[in-house]
Design a protein around this motif. Structure first.
Motif, PDB file in Angstrom:
ATOM      1  N   GLY A 219       0.811  -1.206   0.000  1.00  0.00           N
ATOM      2  CA  GLY A 219       0.000   0.000   0.000  1.00  0.00           C
ATOM      3  C   GLY A 219       0.845   1.256   0.000  1.00  0.00           C
ATOM      4  N   PRO A 220       0.221   2.409  -0.232  1.00  0.00           N
ATOM      5  CA  PRO A 220       0.970   3.673  -0.273  1.00  0.00           C
ATOM      6  C   PRO A 220       1.513   4.046   1.099  1.00  0.00           C
ATOM      7  CG  PRO A 220      -1.379   4.101  -0.313  1.00  0.00           C
ATOM      8  CD  PRO A 220      -1.221   2.613  -0.438  1.00  0.00           C
ATOM      9  N   ILE A 221       2.275   5.126   1.135  1.00  0.00           N
ATOM     10  CA  ILE A 221       2.932   5.584   2.364  1.00  0.00           C
ATOM     11  C   ILE A 221       2.543   7.037   2.610  1.00  0.00           C
ATOM     12  CG2 ILE A 221       5.161   6.082   3.462  1.00  0.00           C
ATOM     13  CD1 ILE A 221       6.311   3.748   1.852  1.00  0.00           C
ATOM     14  N   LYS A 222       2.224   7.331   3.860  1.00  0.00           N
ATOM     15  CA  LYS A 222       1.908   8.711   4.238  1.00  0.00           C
ATOM     16  C   LYS A 222       3.204   9.391   4.700  1.00  0.00           C
ATOM     17  CE  LYS A 222      -1.871  10.139   4.841  1.00  0.00           C
ATOM     18  NZ  LYS A 222      -2.815  10.754   3.897  1.00  0.00           N
ATOM     19  N   VAL A 223       3.582  10.448   3.988  1.00  0.00           N
ATOM     20  CA  VAL A 223       4.770  11.224   4.336  1.00  0.00           C
ATOM     21  C   VAL A 223       4.327  12.525   4.988  1.00  0.00           C
ATOM     22  CG1 VAL A 223       6.831  12.383   3.465  1.00  0.00           C
ATOM     23  CG2 VAL A 223       6.109  10.205   2.463  1.00  0.00           C
ATOM     24  N   VAL A 224       4.823  12.792   6.191  1.00  0.00           N
ATOM     25  CA  VAL A 224       4.519  14.015   6.929  1.00  0.00           C
ATOM     26  C   VAL A 224       5.813  14.814   7.051  1.00  0.00           C
ATOM     27  CG1 VAL A 224       3.610  14.993   9.064  1.00  0.00           C
ATOM     28  CG2 VAL A 224       2.760  12.785   8.249  1.00  0.00           C
ATOM     29  N   GLU A 230       2.495  19.090   7.085  1.00  0.00           N
ATOM     30  CA  GLU A 230       1.641  18.780   5.945  1.00  0.00           C
ATOM     31  C   GLU A 230       1.844  17.336   5.501  1.00  0.00           C
ATOM     32  OE1 GLU A 230      -0.691  20.630   4.794  1.00  0.00           O
ATOM     33  OE2 GLU A 230      -0.229  22.369   6.043  1.00  0.00           O
ATOM     34  N   PHE A 231       0.796  16.770   4.839  1.00  0.00           N
ATOM     35  CA  PHE A 231       0.812  15.367   4.451  1.00  0.00           C
ATOM     36  C   PHE A 231       0.967  15.220   2.934  1.00  0.00           C
ATOM     37  CE2 PHE A 231      -0.373  14.957   8.597  1.00  0.00           C
ATOM     38  CZ  PHE A 231      -1.727  15.066   8.906  1.00  0.00           C
ATOM     39  N   ALA A 232       1.533  14.096   2.528  1.00  0.00           N
ATOM     40  CA  ALA A 232       1.525  13.683   1.127  1.00  0.00           C
ATOM     41  C   ALA A 232       1.467  12.158   1.112  1.00  0.00           C
ATOM     42  CB  ALA A 232       2.762  14.170   0.384  1.00  0.00           C
ATOM     43  N   THR A 233       0.592  11.598   0.305  1.00  0.00           N
ATOM     44  CA  THR A 233       0.486  10.142   0.175  1.00  0.00           C
ATOM     45  C   THR A 233       1.110   9.744  -1.151  1.00  0.00           C
ATOM     46  OG1 THR A 233      -1.570  10.137   1.460  1.00  0.00           O
ATOM     47  CG2 THR A 233      -1.095   8.180   0.135  1.00  0.00           C
ATOM     48  N   VAL A 234       2.065   8.828  -1.105  1.00  0.00           N
ATOM     49  CA  VAL A 234       2.830   8.477  -2.304  1.00  0.00           C
ATOM     50  C   VAL A 234       2.852   6.964  -2.502  1.00  0.00           C
ATOM     51  CG1 VAL A 234       4.296  10.511  -2.202  1.00  0.00           C
ATOM     52  CG2 VAL A 234       4.979   8.480  -0.983  1.00  0.00           C
ATOM     53  N   TRP A 286       9.427   0.115   3.972  1.00  0.00           N
ATOM     54  CA  TRP A 286       8.690   0.872   4.990  1.00  0.00           C
ATOM     55  C   TRP A 286       7.366   0.205   5.312  1.00  0.00           C
ATOM     56  CZ3 TRP A 286      10.390   4.527   8.104  1.00  0.00           C
ATOM     57  CH2 TRP A 286       9.450   5.202   8.893  1.00  0.00           C
ATOM     58  N   ASP A 287       7.105  -0.052   6.597  1.00  0.00           N
ATOM     59  CA  ASP A 287       5.840  -0.605   7.064  1.00  0.00           C
ATOM     60  C   ASP A 287       4.875   0.550   7.285  1.00  0.00           C
ATOM     61  OD1 ASP A 287       3.714  -1.608   8.698  1.00  0.00           O
ATOM     62  OD2 ASP A 287       4.979  -3.300   9.284  1.00  0.00           O
ATOM     63  N   ASN A 288       3.819   0.634   6.464  1.00  0.00           N
ATOM     64  CA  ASN A 288       2.969   1.825   6.498  1.00  0.00           C
ATOM     65  C   ASN A 288       1.936   1.830   7.619  1.00  0.00           C
ATOM     66  OD1 ASN A 288       0.993   0.083   5.564  1.00  0.00           O
ATOM     67  ND2 ASN A 288       0.824   1.008   3.546  1.00  0.00           N
TER      68      ASN A 288
END
Length: 312
Positions: A219-224, A230-234, A286-288
């Motif tokens: 699955g995607p990863i949430k980067v803060v 601020e958030f970005a999902t990649v 990375w474990d999301n």
């Protein structure tokens, strides 16, 4: 008492010695809980086909059951964490970098099942601020309903901020791609979007409990990005620089193309890992279950000061 950003505390020498004792006890408890988690939780988790996952989730009072240590151990751990946070706020003022759950604490929030999946509950105020869609399977069919978008400044977004950034909420958070397998304990594995909307609307409370299932490796990863928060999902194998620049709303300053100059380095809050956004990719390592929370950590020494980084 919940942690309040900006709160001040005075800690005496006696309290400091007490804190060391609590921390030692908490470490012993954490190590014991970690070994138990690694050894038995996956086998004790939900088994069989995904429809049974929804039924089992609705039959359990919480997705946390069987993962947490005894109440006494929890009290010791909570005291150590609270004192750690009070110390940080009293010495330097509130800092989003100083607040951080450990990796073990993050992993205790979910139940692991087969296929690198995690099941957990979130409590979201209504209206939730979530956009739902049907999730396709590998054969082109449908495999349930999931979250496709988290509306900025909606209640789902604010939940994520409280869990991932300020850590005011000790529960779990929502990621695009999470599958909804139960609403208020009612199984929704084979439900339609309309069915789920009806269950949410019929909930008599101001909040609704969603049981979600997440693929932790695909699955995607949430980067803060801090300090902006601020958030970005990649997606996996995306450039980290793209996520950081999107979250910051501006270009990263760096003076090379492979990360050696140090001007764009960021450190991850939980793991302490150093990332070089200009050259690093977000991989399957990375474990999301955890968000990737990054804060700037540029290298001050070296040749970077002689260069003209991009963005200056």
């Amino acid at each position: 008492m919940p942690f309040r950003p900006g709160g001040m505390a005075t800690i005496t020498r006696k309290q400091a010695r007490h804190a060391v004792t609590l921390a030692a006890l908490a470490l012993a408890v954490t190590l014991k809980a970690t070994l138990g988690f690694a050894g038995g939780v996956v086998r004790a988790g939900l088994r069989g086909a995904e429809p049974s996952a929804g039924k089992a989730a609705s039959a359990q009072p919480s997705a946390f059951e069987g993962l947490l240590p005894a109440a006494g151990a929890l009290a010791v751990g909570a005291s150590a964490i609270a004192l750690r946070r009070s110390s940080a706020s009293s010495s330097k003022g509130w800092s989003p970098v100083a607040l951080r759950a450990t990796r073990v604490e993050w992993f205790r929030k979910v139940r692991r099942i087969s296929g690198d999946r995690a099941v957990f509950d979130v409590t979201v105020k209504k209206p939730m601020g979530l956009v739902l869609e049907y999730l396709p399977d590998k054969k082109g069919g449908m495999r349930g309903v999931g979250v496709s978008e988290i509306v900025k400044d909606g209640n789902g977004y604010e939940l994520n901020r409280k869990v991932c950034v300020t850590e005011e909420d000790e529960g779990m958070w929502i990621l695009e791609g999470d599958r909804i397998i139960a609403v208020n304990g009612i199984e929704t594995v084979d439900a339609s979007i309309e069915d789920i909307a009806r269950l949410v609307g019929e909930s008599p409370d101001d909040s609704v409990v969603l049981t979600l299932c997440r693929n932790t490796r695909l699955g995607p990863i949430k980067v803060v990005v801090l300090p902006e928060g601020e958030f970005a999902t990649v997606r996996r194998n995306s450039r980290l620089s793209s996520a950081v620049e999107f979250a910051k709303g501006k270009e990263i300053k760096y003076g090379c193309i492979d990360g050696w100059c140090g001007t764009c380095w960021h450190r991850e809050r939980v793991t302490g890992w150093l990332f070089k956004p200009c050259s690093d990719l977000i991989t399957t390592d990375w474990d999301n279950v955890m968000p990737m929370v990054l804060y700037p950590k540029p290298e001050k020494a070296g040749d970077a000061t002689l260069l003209s980084p991009r963005g200056q």
